[in-house]
Scaffold this active site. Structure first.
Site, PDB file in Angstrom:
ATOM      1  CG  ASP A   1      -1.740   1.199   1.415  1.00  0.00           C
ATOM      2  OD1 ASP A   1      -2.045   1.848   0.404  1.00  0.00           O
ATOM      3  OD2 ASP A   1      -2.101   1.511   2.567  1.00  0.00           O
TER       4      ASP A   1
ATOM      5  CB  SER B   1      -0.527   3.134   4.904  1.00  0.00           C
ATOM      6  OG  SER B   1      -0.234   1.822   4.454  1.00  0.00           O
TER       7      SER B   1
ATOM      8  CG  ASN C   1       3.041   2.342  10.505  1.00  0.00           C
ATOM      9  OD1 ASN C   1       2.414   3.383  10.371  1.00  0.00           O
ATOM     10  ND2 ASN C   1       4.055   2.235  11.337  1.00  0.00           N
TER      11      ASN C   1
ATOM     12  CD1 TRP D   1      -0.626  -2.701   9.582  1.00  0.00           C
ATOM     13  CD2 TRP D   1      -1.510  -4.688  10.106  1.00  0.00           C
ATOM     14  NE1 TRP D   1      -1.856  -2.791   8.974  1.00  0.00           N
ATOM     15  CE2 TRP D   1      -2.415  -4.002   9.279  1.00  0.00           C
ATOM     16  CE3 TRP D   1      -1.847  -5.963  10.563  1.00  0.00           C
ATOM     17  CZ2 TRP D   1      -3.655  -4.532   8.894  1.00  0.00           C
ATOM     18  CZ3 TRP D   1      -3.075  -6.505  10.174  1.00  0.00           C
ATOM     19  CH2 TRP D   1      -3.962  -5.795   9.352  1.00  0.00           C
TER      20      TRP D   1
ATOM     21  CE1 TYR E   1      -6.875  -0.145   8.634  1.00  0.00           C
ATOM     22  CE2 TYR E   1      -6.212  -0.262  10.931  1.00  0.00           C
ATOM     23  CZ  TYR E   1      -5.908  -0.396   9.585  1.00  0.00           C
ATOM     24  OH  TYR E   1      -4.660  -0.770   9.203  1.00  0.00           O
TER      25      TYR E   1
ATOM     26  CG  ASP F   1      -3.778   4.828  -1.785  1.00  0.00           C
ATOM     27  OD1 ASP F   1      -3.133   3.778  -1.571  1.00  0.00           O
ATOM     28  OD2 ASP F   1      -4.660   5.239  -1.015  1.00  0.00           O
TER      29      ASP F   1
ATOM     30  CB  THR G   1      -7.816   3.331  -2.578  1.00  0.00           C
ATOM     31  OG1 THR G   1      -9.234   3.467  -2.695  1.00  0.00           O
ATOM     32  CG2 THR G   1      -7.158   4.344  -3.495  1.00  0.00           C
TER      33      THR G   1
END
Length: 394
Positions: free
Chosen positions: A98, A101, A103, A105, A143, A283, A286
């Site tokens: 992505d 963003s 991070n 995880w 979220y 992006d 999305t």
């Protein structure tokens, strides 16, 4: 003789270092396209997109306090994912890559048995990794349907033949509602810049560059819009693949190195300029094209769309081939989208198929160019030179 031995040693060292020979690391993208998206999922995608960028009353993207809020929508057949492994020995995960963003995880083995999203995906077991290092800090990302939270850790992350040491990432112990229950990915690899990362953690690609694992600090996306789970496209670390695009890449400088943000010169619909000098963000996380309020209304009106109470625009499926080309002007070059690119066929609540505009409302003065655009145009993300490049996908 001494010179020969030195050259031989250098050659051996070069073989052990993937970036030395300009090697490109290819990550296959899986495209979950086993069924048609529902109208409910389309609406959820829009809501999630707005939450991801924390849109409030037209706030300027460059002044927003980022990192604390990001939203990934449960798009099901509109998401691209690929494999990584974490730990020693490596524990495999299918991940969403992505650029919206920053991070990294994954679900934790300590996640509650009642949490369906955790239980339906592979979970990271820190006790099974000899290279695991506890961090101690907590992390939380808001979220639209809840808050994903857990603890930070460090471990080895492998992508293809690249091995990133001591990467800080999140071990999710609480995942929100149904957001990630049916996704084909377990977690997220954020490919934005450190400025939008929770705790300002170095993103994975920044670590690749810092550890000299890639010859060029560039990654690029080739997304197939009609792919299957086995053939969804490719993410390339370390450069670009000239066989995947036509002509040359048009590069433009980033206007803000947080998101992959750049200047959009203008927008044409059927040959008429309707917008100039906007900011835009590329992006991969999305699927939609998010437009500022004025452009959103003009475009959907020119397409003959019928507005609904849910800020969707219904299009006549039998008239799709008569719709105009929509052209984004970037770096002085024209990047057109055809009706087959920007019209989405979705399953209605009653089981019938309807056509919706991929142009959704962004209540702010910037654009989000998601997979609808990136799938049509090969995109190179050049972190080293703080620029982004586009070319027609082959």
């Amino acid at each position: 003789m001494q010179c020969l031995l030195w050259l031989l040693s250098l050659w051996i060292l070069c073989l052990l270092w993937p970036g030395c020979l300009g090697q490109l690391v290819r990550i296959p993208m899986q495209y979950q396209a086993s069924f048609m998206a529902s109208r409910r999922q389309h609406r959820a995608g829009r809501s999630s997109l707005l939450a991801k960028y924390n849109v409030v009353g037209g706030q300027d993207i460059t002044s927003r306090n980022s990192g604390a809020t990001e939203t990934l929508d449960n798009r099901l057949n509109l998401e691209y994912a690929g494999p990584i492994s974490i730990g020693s020995p490596g524990q495999p995960f299918n991940m969403l890559f992505d650029t919206g963003s920053a991070n990294l995880w994954v679900p934790s083995a300590e996640c509650s048995a009642k949490n369906r999203a955790c239980q339906r995906h592979h979970r990271y077991n820190s006790s099974a990794s000899s290279s695991y290092v506890p961090d101690g800090r907590r992390f939380a990302i808001a979220y639209g349907t809840g808050s994903l939270s857990g603890r930070l850790a460090q471990d080895t992350v492998s992508i293809g033949q690249l091995v990133v040491r001591n990467q800080t990432f999140g071990m999710a112990m609480h995942e929100p509602g149904s957001t990630f229950v049916d996704t084909n990915f377990a977690g997220i690899v954020g490919l934005g810049f450190r400025a939008i990362a929770e705790h300002r953690i170095a993103p994975l690609f920044e670590s690749m560059c810092d550890q000299h694992l890639v010859d060029e600090c560039v990654f690029s996306f080739y997304l197939k819009r009609n792919g299957s789970e086995r053939m969804g496209g490719e993410l390339l670390f370390g450069g670009v693949d000239k066989t995947k695009f036509v002509g040359s890449l048009t590069y433009v400088p980033l206007t803000h190195a947080g998101y992959w943000q750049f200047r959009l010169d203008g927008l044409e619909v059927g040959g008429t300029i309707i917008s100039q000098n906007r900011q835009a963000i590329a992006d991969t996380g999305t699927s939609l094209l998010a437009a500022p309020p004025r452009e959103y209304l003009i475009i959907n009106s020119l397409l003959g769309g019928l507005p609904t109470s849910n800020n969707e625009y219904l299009l006549n499926c039998s008239e799709i081939d008569k719709l105009p080309e929509i052209v984004f002007i970037i770096g002085g070059q024209r990047f057109g989208l055809q009706p087959t690119d920007y019209v989405m066929s979705v399953a209605n609540d009653d089981g019938t198929t309807i056509c919706l505009s991929a142009f959704t409302l962004m209540d702010a003065e910037f654009w989000i160019l998601g997979d609808v655009f990136i799938g049509r145009y090969y995109t190179a993300f050049d972190a080293g030179h703080r620029q982004i490049g586009f070319a027609p996908a082959a």
